[in-house]
Design an enzyme around this catalytic site. Structure first.
Site, PDB file in Angstrom:
ATOM      1  N   HIS A  94       2.863  -2.953   7.375  1.00 17.98           N
ATOM      2  CA  HIS A  94       1.803  -3.234   6.405  1.00 17.98           C
ATOM      3  C   HIS A  94       1.265  -4.636   6.642  1.00 17.98           C
ATOM      4  O   HIS A  94       1.971  -5.526   7.134  1.00 17.98           O
ATOM      5  CB  HIS A  94       2.336  -3.107   4.978  1.00 17.98           C
ATOM      6  CG  HIS A  94       1.320  -3.402   3.933  1.00 17.98           C
ATOM      7  ND1 HIS A  94       0.146  -2.682   3.811  1.00 17.98           N
ATOM      8  CD2 HIS A  94       1.264  -4.362   2.968  1.00 17.98           C
ATOM      9  CE1 HIS A  94      -0.572  -3.167   2.825  1.00 17.98           C
ATOM     10  NE2 HIS A  94       0.079  -4.192   2.304  1.00 17.98           N
ATOM     11  N   CYS A 127      -4.464  -0.177   5.788  1.00 21.23           N
ATOM     12  CA  CYS A 127      -4.188  -1.591   5.538  1.00 21.23           C
ATOM     13  C   CYS A 127      -4.746  -2.526   6.605  1.00 21.23           C
ATOM     14  O   CYS A 127      -5.332  -3.565   6.274  1.00 21.23           O
ATOM     15  CB  CYS A 127      -2.696  -1.824   5.345  1.00 21.23           C
ATOM     16  SG  CYS A 127      -1.674  -1.524   6.814  1.00 21.23           S
ATOM     17  N   ASP A 167      -4.314  -8.891  -0.804  1.00 16.74           N
ATOM     18  CA  ASP A 167      -3.990  -7.615  -0.155  1.00 16.74           C
ATOM     19  C   ASP A 167      -4.844  -6.530  -0.795  1.00 16.74           C
ATOM     20  O   ASP A 167      -4.610  -6.130  -1.933  1.00 16.74           O
ATOM     21  CB  ASP A 167      -2.503  -7.306  -0.325  1.00 16.74           C
ATOM     22  CG  ASP A 167      -2.090  -6.002   0.338  1.00 16.74           C
ATOM     23  OD1 ASP A 167      -2.936  -5.368   0.997  1.00 16.74           O
ATOM     24  OD2 ASP A 167      -0.908  -5.620   0.199  1.00 16.74           O
TER      25      ASP A 167
END
Length: 316
Positions: A149, A111, A164
């Site tokens: 995250h 991430c 994202d």
């Protein structure tokens, strides 16, 4: 001096100085304002990597159409993966290193790598953005987890959108309106965002529908983060002995209406029409699947290391 004079001097209180006048407005705190380093990015190479080489930067103004095109293309082209940890290599988060790894060497990332690369791209294209941190809830048992995250808020024509490309399965396919109660199907993948009050007064919960029930994906607040913050979080995730990123092979990719996920030798395929399958690979099939399904090519030395690490994971 007498004893009484000593006692008086020791117990007397100093008289406060007169208070200053009203404080001026704060000056700029940070002298370094280039938070996302879009200027360090090879934009043409990135656009070629994600299949947008026919679009020149002049053809990509900071609009919702551009954000959507870049988001979908990035997600389809650059897989989520943790191979560097299994290869014993550091996870570097500066833009030149991210470009070298995920663009030139056609690898993926997790991430922090994914969304910091996307942040550099959007910064270069003229978008205004803020980075958030989220608590991953998917697969949890209800106990609180730390914020590990990364995701982005992007301003487009005065409206906030979430971006994202680094969740690794079940998350956003394209930008998502940052609106309480917003629910949408993104090419058949169903998502909903709600404002909640769990840890603080303004938490946000992203959920996905798995075909049977709404599943919590992650929760986040709107406190801004910088790459320096992600560097601390990433160091923890890549060095802690119980981190999930260091004790298994993890790869994922979303291409249109199909999601692929590989955990050690378990390959899971999920489709928007509700079909899918789970298949156990032989150890010798792992490297070919990395290449053919996830578009990750490894040299012979890397292949041997990955096979050996996965073999060890399966034995524990």
């Amino acid at each position: 001096m007498s004893t009484d004079e000593h006692s008086s001097a020791a117990t007397s209180e100093p008289v406060p100085a007169a208070p200053p006048g009203r404080a001026p407005a704060p000056e700029q705190v940070f002298t370094e304002r280039d938070f996302w380093h879009g200027g360090d990015l090879d934009l043409d190479a990135y656009l070629a990597r994600v299949g947008l080489s026919d679009r020149l930067s002049d053809d990509l103004p900071p609009t919702l159409d551009t954000l959507t095109a870049v988001h979908r293309a990035h997600l389809a082209a650059i897989p989520f993966e943790n191979l560097n940890l299994l290869l014993g290599r550091p996870v570097l988060l500066d833009v030149p290193a991210l470009t070298d790894k995920m663009v030139r060497r056609r690898r993926g990332g997790y991430c922090y790598e994914q969304n910091l690369l996307l942040a550099a791209v959007l910064d270069r294209l003229g978008f205004t953005l803020t980075a958030f941190s989220a608590r991953v809830l998917m697969g949890g048992d209800g106990r609180p987890r730390p914020s590990t995250h990364a995701l982005l808020r992007v301003e487009v024509d005065g409206e906030p959108w979430l971006a994202d490309v680094g969740f690794g399965g079940g998350g956003l396919v394209e930008p998502f309106s940052f609106t309480d109660g917003h629910q949408v199907s993104q090419g058949g993948w169903n998502l909903r965002l709600d404002r909640i009050s769990e840890v603080g007064e303004e938490d946000w919960l992203l959920r996905g529908f798995d075909g049977q029930r709404w599943q919590n994906l992650y929760a986040f607040t709107t406190a801004g983060n910088l790459a320096q913050d992600y560097g601390i979080f990433s160091h923890y995730l890549t060095t802690h002995p119980r981190s999930p990123f260091g004790n298994r092979l993890m790869v994922a990719r979303t291409v249109g209406g199909t999601r692929y996920a590989l955990t050690n030798t378990t390959l899971t395929v999920e489709r928007v029409d509700g079909t899918g399958e789970v298949r156990e690979l032989s150890l010798g099939e792992v490297v070919p699947v990395l290449r053919e399904v996830f578009d990750i090519g490894l040299d012979q030395e890397e292949q041997a290391v990955i096979e050996d690490r996965v073999k060890g994971f399966l034995a524990t």
